[in-house]
Write an enzyme that holds these catalytic residues in place. Structure first.
Site, PDB file in Angstrom:
ATOM      1  CB  CYS A   2      -0.855   0.043   1.257  1.00 27.69           C
ATOM      2  SG  CYS A   2      -1.825  -1.438   1.505  1.00 27.69           S
ATOM      3  NE  ARG A  27       4.497   1.864  -1.223  1.00 29.64           N
ATOM      4  CZ  ARG A  27       5.407   1.704  -0.273  1.00 29.64           C
ATOM      5  NH1 ARG A  27       6.618   2.175  -0.436  1.00 29.64           N
ATOM      6  NH2 ARG A  27       5.112   1.085   0.850  1.00 29.64           N
ATOM      7  CD1 TRP A  76      -0.209  -5.129  -4.096  1.00 26.37           C
ATOM      8  CD2 TRP A  76      -0.108  -6.261  -2.182  1.00 26.37           C
ATOM      9  NE1 TRP A  76       0.338  -6.362  -4.366  1.00 26.37           N
ATOM     10  CE2 TRP A  76       0.416  -7.078  -3.217  1.00 26.37           C
ATOM     11  CE3 TRP A  76      -0.135  -6.787  -0.886  1.00 26.37           C
ATOM     12  CZ2 TRP A  76       0.902  -8.372  -2.995  1.00 26.37           C
ATOM     13  CZ3 TRP A  76       0.345  -8.069  -0.664  1.00 26.37           C
ATOM     14  CH2 TRP A  76       0.860  -8.843  -1.721  1.00 26.37           C
ATOM     15  CG  ASN A 100       2.064  -0.094   3.883  1.00 37.29           C
ATOM     16  OD1 ASN A 100       1.701  -1.245   3.620  1.00 37.29           O
ATOM     17  ND2 ASN A 100       3.263   0.358   3.592  1.00 37.29           N
ATOM     18  N   GLY A 101       0.343  -2.111   6.042  1.00 41.69           N
ATOM     19  CA  GLY A 101       0.793  -3.103   7.012  1.00 41.69           C
ATOM     20  C   GLY A 101      -0.309  -4.104   7.310  1.00 41.69           C
ATOM     21  CD  GLU A 492      17.462 -10.640 -10.576  1.00 37.65           C
ATOM     22  OE1 GLU A 492      17.068 -11.295  -9.597  1.00 37.65           O
ATOM     23  OE2 GLU A 492      16.991  -9.524 -10.868  1.00 37.65           O
ATOM     24  CE  LYS A 496      13.763  -8.837 -12.191  1.00 36.64           C
ATOM     25  NZ  LYS A 496      14.591  -8.724 -11.067  1.00 36.64           N
ATOM     26  CD  GLU A 499      10.124  -9.842 -10.244  1.00 33.18           C
ATOM     27  OE1 GLU A 499       9.932  -9.342  -9.145  1.00 33.18           O
ATOM     28  OE2 GLU A 499      11.120  -9.562 -10.949  1.00 33.18           O
ATOM     29  CG  HIS A 515      21.008 -34.575  -9.951  1.00 34.64           C
ATOM     30  ND1 HIS A 515      21.429 -35.806  -9.511  1.00 34.64           N
ATOM     31  CD2 HIS A 515      22.117 -33.911 -10.353  1.00 34.64           C
ATOM     32  CE1 HIS A 515      22.748 -35.878  -9.611  1.00 34.64           C
ATOM     33  NE2 HIS A 515      23.192 -34.738 -10.134  1.00 34.64           N
ATOM     34  CE  LYS A 614      11.564  -1.245  -6.562  1.00 31.22           C
ATOM     35  NZ  LYS A 614      12.315  -2.215  -7.372  1.00 31.22           N
TER      36      LYS A 614
HETATM   37  C1  F6R Z   1      12.396  -8.669  -7.904  1.00 33.09           C
HETATM   38  C2  F6R Z   1      12.257  -7.792  -6.773  1.00 33.09           C
HETATM   39  C3  F6R Z   1      12.065  -8.403  -5.430  1.00 33.09           C
HETATM   40  C4  F6R Z   1      12.957  -7.667  -4.415  1.00 33.09           C
HETATM   41  C5  F6R Z   1      12.686  -8.195  -2.997  1.00 33.09           C
HETATM   42  C6  F6R Z   1      13.615  -7.567  -1.987  1.00 33.09           C
HETATM   43  O1  F6R Z   1      12.502  -7.982  -9.098  1.00 33.09           O
HETATM   44  O2  F6R Z   1      12.286  -6.621  -6.900  1.00 33.09           O
HETATM   45  O3  F6R Z   1      12.329  -9.766  -5.436  1.00 33.09           O
HETATM   46  O4  F6R Z   1      14.282  -7.868  -4.759  1.00 33.09           O
HETATM   47  O5  F6R Z   1      11.364  -7.923  -2.656  1.00 33.09           O
HETATM   48  O6  F6R Z   1      13.482  -6.193  -1.977  1.00 33.09           O
HETATM   49  P1  F6R Z   1      14.537  -5.273  -1.253  1.00 33.09           P
HETATM   50  O7  F6R Z   1      15.801  -5.374  -2.018  1.00 33.09           O
HETATM   51  O8  F6R Z   1      13.950  -3.904  -1.295  1.00 33.09           O
HETATM   52  O9  F6R Z   1      14.695  -5.819   0.134  1.00 33.09           O
END
Ligand code: F6R
Length: 619
Positions: A2, A27, A76, A100-101, A492, A496, A499, A515, A614
């Site tokens: 949020c 976010r 959210w 938020n929370g 990684e 991507k 996501e 395996h 985010k």
């Molecule tokens: C992936 C992504 C998330 C963040 C994760 C940690 O693209 O953005 O997996 O990497 O939520 O976020 P931070 O680095 O802010 O602790």
């Protein structure tokens, strides 16, 4: 998660709040709402859907929302589905609240409040907080030392709220202030002249002010038009010093790119340069050196082991850090996913150091894991992109990346700058621990200095990746594989694609192919191999043969001029040559672009991936 905004001043609040909410769209959210106070009346507008729908609704009203004080929210959903009723702000009597929370004890609180006559309108946890504040506000909590009954009510409610929260509160008969409070969820107050601002994150404030206060745990801020007052949980006034944010406001805009994600991918050469520049220095005898700022070098130099924790992309950076620390500094490193380590009662012995990696510095699990390490007496280092973040403040010692604001949900430049920082750290420690000679140290540093320019070259080859994505975006099954430094890159890259293209993608260490994963490989499968570890070329080449023999299509990320995989792969994404150990800094870039162009070919908005947020400030 949020987003919260608030405004009190001399301008009409609604446009200021909506503008700030737009800056927080990244976010992630499913509903939006706003409450503005005018002539002693709260006017609340809220609905499920995107902000532009709320804006359109406001524009369709006969008269604009009047009032110079208000709060706004993007929700959210956690408790209760996305709906108009569950959107914030929530009203309870005279007060309106955005949150938020997660209020973990909302169910018993709700039962108790209903017994006191409260009528709930939504299925959210937040509404319990709103009614609780209203309950105390009605009773004025005169037993507390606050002169301000609203602050007093908020403080009383805080004592009964469990969980995490950032709350902004306004009340009908309090036209001169907004109350803000936080626990385990970020909230930032921006100071202006004759006006004050509130937001969950810095980018929402950048166009308005650079003077900010990061609210401390359990602290209450009262925003008046001409001043900001801070109180601790006991109601005592606290004197705070504003922090100055040096991020460029333009950095939080798209700057001509269709999406923040593409812009941030392209910002990597500069972000890498900035992260390098901040650390490279001239040491004793005019020799090049690395300055790691406040990092407790003695602890790290003599450490027997380092434990690193993080989530998501930052966890992938932690895996690279493990390889780099072990290779260059011969320092044993263990990597833990924060959400696992926090509940596992991890063992930290004396002589061990701890590092938490987090772009935002606000990720709930990472914070909890770092707190646990601190409570065990460990020397805790935060590697973060965000000055003033909770992690940076609580760790007591922070190393900053210079990525600038990262707005896109899918992390890109934060990752590569984290990698740059951990390489610099590993090299410096390698020198201090005597595992690198001065000559080796300088050679590695020179190789790192060439990385930004090499990253630029990859970006110049973007069209090739776009064309490949146009052929592959619809693949239902994509595997990423690599060995050693290529394994975290594969993880990684898979993340991507997952996501933003919503592809079922999975990464594995290439040696694991036989395996298990190979059972799933068929002619519908796309396999992306990262192949930059020259010592293991033969091994990864065999893995490629094995998937190709089962009909999989194959893309390879490898060194420029390398022909070893030409016959097996349909497409090669070349990266400029550097040391094998530094390849993640470059090899991830084609994978980021590939995910981006797959998503746009599919018609997805890469900046607003479904279900994602985010900054994951709740568990
Ligand atoms: C992936 C992504 C998330 C963040 C994760 C940690 O693209 O953005 O997996 O990497 O939520 O976020 P931070 O680095 O802010 O602790």
């Amino acid at each position: 998660m949020c987003g919260i905004t608030g405004y009190i001043g001399y301008q009409q609040a609604a446009p200021v709040i909506l503008e700030a909410l737009k800056k927080l769209e990244y976010r992630g959210y499913d509903s939006a709402g706003i409450a503005v106070l005018h002539q002693g009346k709260l006017q609340v507008r809220k609905m499920q859907g995107r902000l532009h729908a709320l804006e359109a609704r406001l524009a369709s009203e006969a008269a604009p929302l009047q009032g110079t004080l208000g709060i706004g929210h993007t929700r959210w959903a956690t408790h209760g589905e996305p709906s108009d009723a569950n959107s914030h702000p929530h009203r309870a009597g005279a007060v309106a609240v955005v949150h938020n929370g997660i209020i973990e004890n909302y169910a018993p609180l709700k039962a108790w409040l209903c017994g006191q006559g409260a009528a709930f309108q939504s299925g959210t946890d937040t509404e319990a907080a709103a009614h609780l504040i209203n309950y105390y506000y009605q009773r004025q909590s005169r037993d507390r030392p606050h002169a301000d009954p609203l602050a007093s009510a908020v403080a009383a409610a805080m004592e009964r709220l469990n969980g995490s929260y950032a709350l902004a509160v306004i009340a009908e008969d309090a036209p001169d202030r907004i109350l803000a409070v936080r626990k385990d969820s970020p909230l930032i107050v921006g100071a202006g002249r004759g006006e004050q601002f509130l937001a969950s994150d810095v980018p929402a404030l950048l166009s308005r002010t650079r003077e900010v206060y990061f609210l401390e745990e359990g602290e209450i801020a009262a925003l008046y038009r001409d001043r900001i007052a801070f109180f601790n949980g006991q109601g005592e006034t606290v004197h705070r010093k504003a922090a100055r944010i040096d991020w460029d406001a333009a950095a939080a805009e798209k700057g001509g790119y269709p999406h923040f994600m593409l812009k941030e991918i392209h910002e990597q050469p500069k972000a890498l340069e900035d992260t390098l520049k901040q650390r490279l220095c001239t040491g004793a005898g005019g020799r090049r050196d690395v300055d790691l700022g406040d990092m407790p070098l003695e602890d790290w130099k003599n450490a027997r082991r380092v434990v690193i924790t993080a989530c998501g992309t930052a966890w992938h950076a932690a895996l690279v850090a493990k390889h780099a620390l072990e290779r260059f500094a011969r320092l044993p490193a263990e990597v833990d996913i924060a959400s696992e380590s926090r509940y596992r009662d991890p063992i930290l012995n004396s002589g061990e150091v701890f590092m938490a990696i987090s772009q935002s510095g606000e990720t709930a699990d990472t914070l909890a894991a770092a707190r646990l390490a601190k409570a065990q007496g460990a020397s805790v280092l935060a590697l973060t992109n965000t000055k003033g973040s909770t992690l940076a403040r609580e760790a007591g010692c922070a190393l900053y990346t210079q990525a600038g604001p990262e707005i896109a949900v899918a992390s890109t430049k934060a990752f590569t700058t984290q990698l740059m920082a951990v390489y610099l750290m590993a090299l410096k420690l390698g020198r201090l621990r005597g595992s690198l000679t001065q000559e080796e140290y300088c050679r590695h540093l020179s190789a790192l200095e060439e990385i930004p320019e090499k990253a630029r070259q990859i970006l110049g080859d973007e069209r090739r990746i776009q064309r490949a994505a146009a052929h592959c975006f619809h693949k239902a099954k994509v595997f990423f594989m690599g060995r050693q430094f290529d394994y975290p890159v594969s993880l990684e890259s898979a993340l991507k694609l997952k996501e933003i293209n919503y592809t079922h993608s999975e990464a594995f260490a290439a040696g694991e192919l036989k395996h298990g994963p190979i059972a799933l490989v068929d002619n519908e499968t796309l396999v992306v191999a990262a192949a930059t570890q020259r010592r293991l070329f033969d091994k990864i080449a065999s893995n490629m043969q094995e998937v190709a023999a089962r009909g999989a299509s194959l893309l390879v990320i490898t060194w420029e001029g390398e022909t070893a995989f030409d016959r097996t792969a349909q497409e090669v994404f070349p990266i400029p040559r550097t040391e094998d150990s530094f390849s993640p800094l470059l090899a991830v870039i084609p994978a980021q672009l590939f995910a981006y162009y797959c998503a746009t070919a599919r018609g997805n908005d890469p900046d607003k991936p479904r279900n994602l947020a985010k900054s994951v400030t709740v568990e």
